[in-house]
Motif scaffolding. Structure first.
Motif, PDB file in Angstrom:
ATOM      1  N   VAL A  88      -5.139   3.492   0.337  1.00 36.17           N
ATOM      2  CA  VAL A  88      -4.631   2.157   0.055  1.00 36.17           C
ATOM      3  C   VAL A  88      -5.387   1.096   0.851  1.00 36.17           C
ATOM      4  CG1 VAL A  88      -2.841   2.140   1.841  1.00 36.17           C
ATOM      5  CG2 VAL A  88      -2.502   0.849  -0.274  1.00 36.17           C
ATOM      6  N   ASP A  89      -5.636  -0.038   0.177  1.00 35.11           N
ATOM      7  CA  ASP A  89      -6.168  -1.240   0.811  1.00 35.11           C
ATOM      8  C   ASP A  89      -5.374  -2.415   0.255  1.00 35.11           C
ATOM      9  OD1 ASP A  89      -7.152  -1.559  -1.774  1.00 35.11           O
ATOM     10  OD2 ASP A  89      -9.217  -1.093  -1.227  1.00 35.11           O
ATOM     11  N   VAL A  90      -5.804  -3.637   0.519  1.00 29.57           N
ATOM     12  CA  VAL A  90      -5.039  -4.801   0.076  1.00 29.57           C
ATOM     13  C   VAL A  90      -4.915  -4.820  -1.446  1.00 29.57           C
ATOM     14  CG1 VAL A  90      -5.009  -7.314  -0.025  1.00 29.57           C
ATOM     15  CG2 VAL A  90      -5.619  -6.175   2.106  1.00 29.57           C
ATOM     16  N   ASP A  91      -6.026  -4.588  -2.143  1.00 31.73           N
ATOM     17  CA  ASP A  91      -5.974  -4.569  -3.605  1.00 31.73           C
ATOM     18  C   ASP A  91      -5.140  -3.395  -4.104  1.00 31.73           C
ATOM     19  OD1 ASP A  91      -7.562  -6.827  -3.757  1.00 31.73           O
ATOM     20  OD2 ASP A  91      -9.436  -5.695  -4.009  1.00 31.73           O
ATOM     21  N   GLY A  92      -5.261  -2.255  -3.419  1.00 31.35           N
ATOM     22  CA  GLY A  92      -4.482  -1.094  -3.819  1.00 31.35           C
ATOM     23  C   GLY A  92      -2.993  -1.312  -3.659  1.00 31.35           C
ATOM     24  N   GLU A  93      -2.606  -1.972  -2.589  1.00 30.56           N
ATOM     25  CA  GLU A  93      -1.191  -2.283  -2.403  1.00 30.56           C
ATOM     26  C   GLU A  93      -0.692  -3.180  -3.532  1.00 30.56           C
ATOM     27  OE1 GLU A  93       1.938  -4.323   0.774  1.00 30.56           O
ATOM     28  OE2 GLU A  93      -0.208  -4.284   1.231  1.00 30.56           O
ATOM     29  N   ALA A  94      -1.486  -4.174  -3.898  1.00 33.59           N
ATOM     30  CA  ALA A  94      -1.087  -5.063  -4.998  1.00 33.59           C
ATOM     31  C   ALA A  94      -0.923  -4.293  -6.292  1.00 33.59           C
ATOM     32  CB  ALA A  94      -2.122  -6.171  -5.162  1.00 33.59           C
ATOM     33  N   ALA A  95      -1.821  -3.327  -6.534  1.00 34.16           N
ATOM     34  CA  ALA A  95      -1.728  -2.525  -7.749  1.00 34.16           C
ATOM     35  C   ALA A  95      -0.479  -1.654  -7.743  1.00 34.16           C
ATOM     36  CB  ALA A  95      -2.977  -1.657  -7.896  1.00 34.16           C
ATOM     37  N   LEU A  96      -0.179  -1.054  -6.593  1.00 31.21           N
ATOM     38  CA  LEU A  96       1.010  -0.209  -6.493  1.00 31.21           C
ATOM     39  C   LEU A  96       2.289  -1.010  -6.720  1.00 31.21           C
ATOM     40  CD1 LEU A  96       0.031   1.904  -3.350  1.00 31.21           C
ATOM     41  CD2 LEU A  96       0.244   2.778  -5.682  1.00 31.21           C
ATOM     42  N   VAL A  97       2.388  -2.156  -6.080  1.00 27.42           N
ATOM     43  CA  VAL A  97       3.589  -2.984  -6.226  1.00 27.42           C
ATOM     44  C   VAL A  97       3.711  -3.508  -7.653  1.00 27.42           C
ATOM     45  CG1 VAL A  97       4.685  -5.133  -5.488  1.00 27.42           C
ATOM     46  CG2 VAL A  97       3.694  -3.586  -3.783  1.00 27.42           C
ATOM     47  N   THR A  98       2.586  -3.919  -8.242  1.00 32.57           N
ATOM     48  CA  THR A  98       2.613  -4.389  -9.635  1.00 32.57           C
ATOM     49  C   THR A  98       3.084  -3.284 -10.571  1.00 32.57           C
ATOM     50  OG1 THR A  98       0.816  -5.966  -9.232  1.00 32.57           O
ATOM     51  CG2 THR A  98       1.210  -5.329 -11.517  1.00 32.57           C
ATOM     52  N   ALA A  99       2.591  -2.068 -10.353  1.00 28.35           N
ATOM     53  CA  ALA A  99       2.997  -0.941 -11.191  1.00 28.35           C
ATOM     54  C   ALA A  99       4.469  -0.615 -11.016  1.00 28.35           C
ATOM     55  CB  ALA A  99       2.148   0.283 -10.873  1.00 28.35           C
ATOM     56  N   MET A 100       4.974  -0.720  -9.781  1.00 30.18           N
ATOM     57  CA  MET A 100       6.383  -0.459  -9.528  1.00 30.18           C
ATOM     58  C   MET A 100       7.253  -1.509 -10.205  1.00 30.18           C
ATOM     59  SD  MET A 100       7.982   1.975  -7.818  1.00 30.18           S
ATOM     60  CE  MET A 100       9.057   2.123  -9.233  1.00 30.18           C
ATOM     61  N   GLU A 101       6.832  -2.770 -10.134  1.00 27.91           N
ATOM     62  CA  GLU A 101       7.561  -3.841 -10.825  1.00 27.91           C
ATOM     63  C   GLU A 101       7.565  -3.604 -12.326  1.00 27.91           C
ATOM     64  OE1 GLU A 101       6.643  -7.589  -7.781  1.00 27.91           O
ATOM     65  OE2 GLU A 101       5.291  -7.156  -9.467  1.00 27.91           O
ATOM     66  N   ALA A 102       6.425  -3.183 -12.865  1.00 28.71           N
ATOM     67  CA  ALA A 102       6.328  -2.937 -14.306  1.00 28.71           C
ATOM     68  C   ALA A 102       7.190  -1.753 -14.725  1.00 28.71           C
ATOM     69  CB  ALA A 102       4.869  -2.690 -14.694  1.00 28.71           C
ATOM     70  N   ALA A 103       7.211  -0.708 -13.908  1.00 25.73           N
ATOM     71  CA  ALA A 103       8.047   0.456 -14.219  1.00 25.73           C
ATOM     72  C   ALA A 103       9.513   0.055 -14.306  1.00 25.73           C
ATOM     73  CB  ALA A 103       7.845   1.551 -13.178  1.00 25.73           C
ATOM     74  N   ALA A 104       9.945  -0.780 -13.366  1.00 26.17           N
ATOM     75  CA  ALA A 104      11.333  -1.240 -13.390  1.00 26.17           C
ATOM     76  C   ALA A 104      11.600  -2.121 -14.606  1.00 26.17           C
ATOM     77  CB  ALA A 104      11.645  -1.998 -12.106  1.00 26.17           C
ATOM     78  N   ALA A 105      10.671  -3.009 -14.915  1.00 27.04           N
ATOM     79  CA  ALA A 105      10.860  -3.933 -16.030  1.00 27.04           C
ATOM     80  C   ALA A 105      10.900  -3.215 -17.372  1.00 27.04           C
ATOM     81  CB  ALA A 105       9.746  -4.978 -16.030  1.00 27.04           C
ATOM     82  N   HIS A 106      10.075  -2.175 -17.501  1.00 28.98           N
ATOM     83  CA  HIS A 106       9.985  -1.445 -18.776  1.00 28.98           C
ATOM     84  C   HIS A 106      10.852  -0.197 -18.798  1.00 28.98           C
ATOM     85  CE1 HIS A 106       6.762  -3.994 -20.305  1.00 28.98           C
ATOM     86  NE2 HIS A 106       6.140  -3.871 -19.144  1.00 28.98           N
ATOM     87  N   ASP A 107      11.601   0.070 -17.727  1.00 27.03           N
ATOM     88  CA  ASP A 107      12.468   1.247 -17.621  1.00 27.03           C
ATOM     89  C   ASP A 107      11.673   2.539 -17.826  1.00 27.03           C
ATOM     90  OD1 ASP A 107      14.890   2.490 -17.118  1.00 27.03           O
ATOM     91  OD2 ASP A 107      15.494   2.506 -19.224  1.00 27.03           O
ATOM     92  N   VAL A 108      10.544   2.622 -17.142  1.00 25.03           N
ATOM     93  CA  VAL A 108       9.682   3.803 -17.203  1.00 25.03           C
ATOM     94  C   VAL A 108       9.857   4.588 -15.907  1.00 25.03           C
ATOM     95  CG1 VAL A 108       7.287   4.610 -17.344  1.00 25.03           C
ATOM     96  CG2 VAL A 108       8.019   2.617 -18.675  1.00 25.03           C
ATOM     97  N   PRO A 109      10.101   5.891 -15.963  1.00 25.00           N
ATOM     98  CA  PRO A 109      10.287   6.664 -14.736  1.00 25.00           C
ATOM     99  C   PRO A 109       9.008   6.689 -13.905  1.00 25.00           C
ATOM    100  CG  PRO A 109      10.118   8.130 -16.632  1.00 25.00           C
ATOM    101  CD  PRO A 109      10.231   6.736 -17.176  1.00 25.00           C
ATOM    102  N   SER A 110       9.180   6.724 -12.587  1.00 25.83           N
ATOM    103  CA  SER A 110       8.029   6.648 -11.687  1.00 25.83           C
ATOM    104  C   SER A 110       8.092   7.730 -10.622  1.00 25.83           C
ATOM    105  CB  SER A 110       7.972   5.276 -11.016  1.00 25.83           C
ATOM    106  OG  SER A 110       9.166   5.020 -10.302  1.00 25.83           O
ATOM    107  N   VAL A 111       6.914   8.163 -10.196  1.00 20.20           N
ATOM    108  CA  VAL A 111       6.774   9.115  -9.085  1.00 20.20           C
ATOM    109  C   VAL A 111       5.891   8.456  -8.043  1.00 20.20           C
ATOM    110  CG1 VAL A 111       5.947  11.379  -8.357  1.00 20.20           C
ATOM    111  CG2 VAL A 111       6.990  11.104 -10.626  1.00 20.20           C
TER     112      VAL A 111
END
Length: 273
Positions: free
Chosen positions: A70-93
């Motif tokens: 993880v780096d700064v861009d990687g953290e942004a990608a992870l958080v964005t993906a987590m937000e998207a998973a919640a918004a679209h009701d997609v299960p996440s690991v």
């Protein structure tokens, strides 16, 4: 408790449904992660550009998040993906690689979990202990020491995060706030190959995409992963000379699980911490 038939049924569903798994993962093992997702029968996509993550997650059946490099861009990608998973009701690991090793990794893991609770959190014994606030020794991204109370620790972590927690190690533990399942099997060679923890997290994403419940996905995926390691070491897919050849045979064994029944689970699963 998960049965042999249930594991075989989930293996079949992954192949039949070919779910799309969006993976935001690390640079060290990205190819291995993609390969294992594909060989279970799912479809991997490794989109990590924040401009397209929301659309990719919206099209997927599961999301895999791994913070190994993880780096700064990687953290942004992870958080964005987590937000998207919640918004679209997609299960996440979520695999909080190296959490507890540095303040940065702990902060990133906390940010991802607090953005929206992952469906499954998968880490080694030390990482799960660190997340739970218990004593843990993480050197780099490796678990060091013994964790005799890992069942209880994983259960506390599950309760605090509202996730199914998988703690991988010599004995794997799957925990919810009110249930703990210990899983034996696999092979020690898994611990000698860089990236097998990442591959386990990706495997759980393939399973949670089609499973009736996250707990069933976590147990079945962990059991199947261990069984694939055993089949690889058996020589069924070719000779093993060391860690490199094992990794190749392991990927072959994952693909071969489509035709090989899981076999008896007697003695593999134990309820309770």
């Amino acid at each position: 408790m998960t049965s042999e038939a249930a594991v075989d049924a989930l293996l079949g569903r992954v192949v039949e449904e070919a779910p799309l798994v969006e993976s935001v993962t690390n640079a060290v093992t990205v190819a291995d992660v993609a390969a294992v997702i594909r060989q279970w029968g799912a479809l991997p996509v490794m989109a990590d550009d924040t401009r397209e993550i929301d659309a990719m997650v919206g099209a997927a059946e599961a999301v895999h998040l791994n913070m190994g490099t993880v780096d700064v861009d990687g953290e942004a990608a992870l958080v964005t993906a987590m937000e998207a998973a919640a918004a679209h009701d997609v299960p996440s690991v979520f695999d909080p690689v190296g959490v507890g090793a540095t303040p940065t990794r702990t902060a990133v893991a906390t940010a991802v979990i607090e953005t929206a609770a992952p469906t499954i959190i998968k880490g080694n014994h030390a990482e799960i202990s660190a997340l739970a606030g218990a004593d843990a020794e993480v050197r780099g991204v490796e678990s060091v020491g013994t964790y005799a109370a890992i069942g209880e620790t994983a259960q506390r972590c599950a309760e605090a995060t509202d996730a199914v927690v998988v703690a991988s190690g010599e004995t794997d533990v799957v925990a919810t706030a009110d249930r703990v399942v210990s899983i034996t099997g696999g092979d020690p060679m898994l611990g000698r190959v860089v990236g097998t923890g990442c591959m386990l997290g990706a495997s759980l994403a393939a399973f949670v995409a089609v499973a009736p419940t996250p707990l069933e996905a976590a147990v079945a995926g962990t059991v199947a992963f261990g069984r694939a390691a055993e089949l690889a070491m058996s020589g069924r897919y070719g000779p093993i000379a060391g860690p490199a050849s094992f990794k190749t045979r392991f990927i072959d064994a994952v693909a071969g699980m489509r035709e090989v029944p899981i076999g008896s689970l007697e003695g593999r699963l134990t309820e309770g911490p």
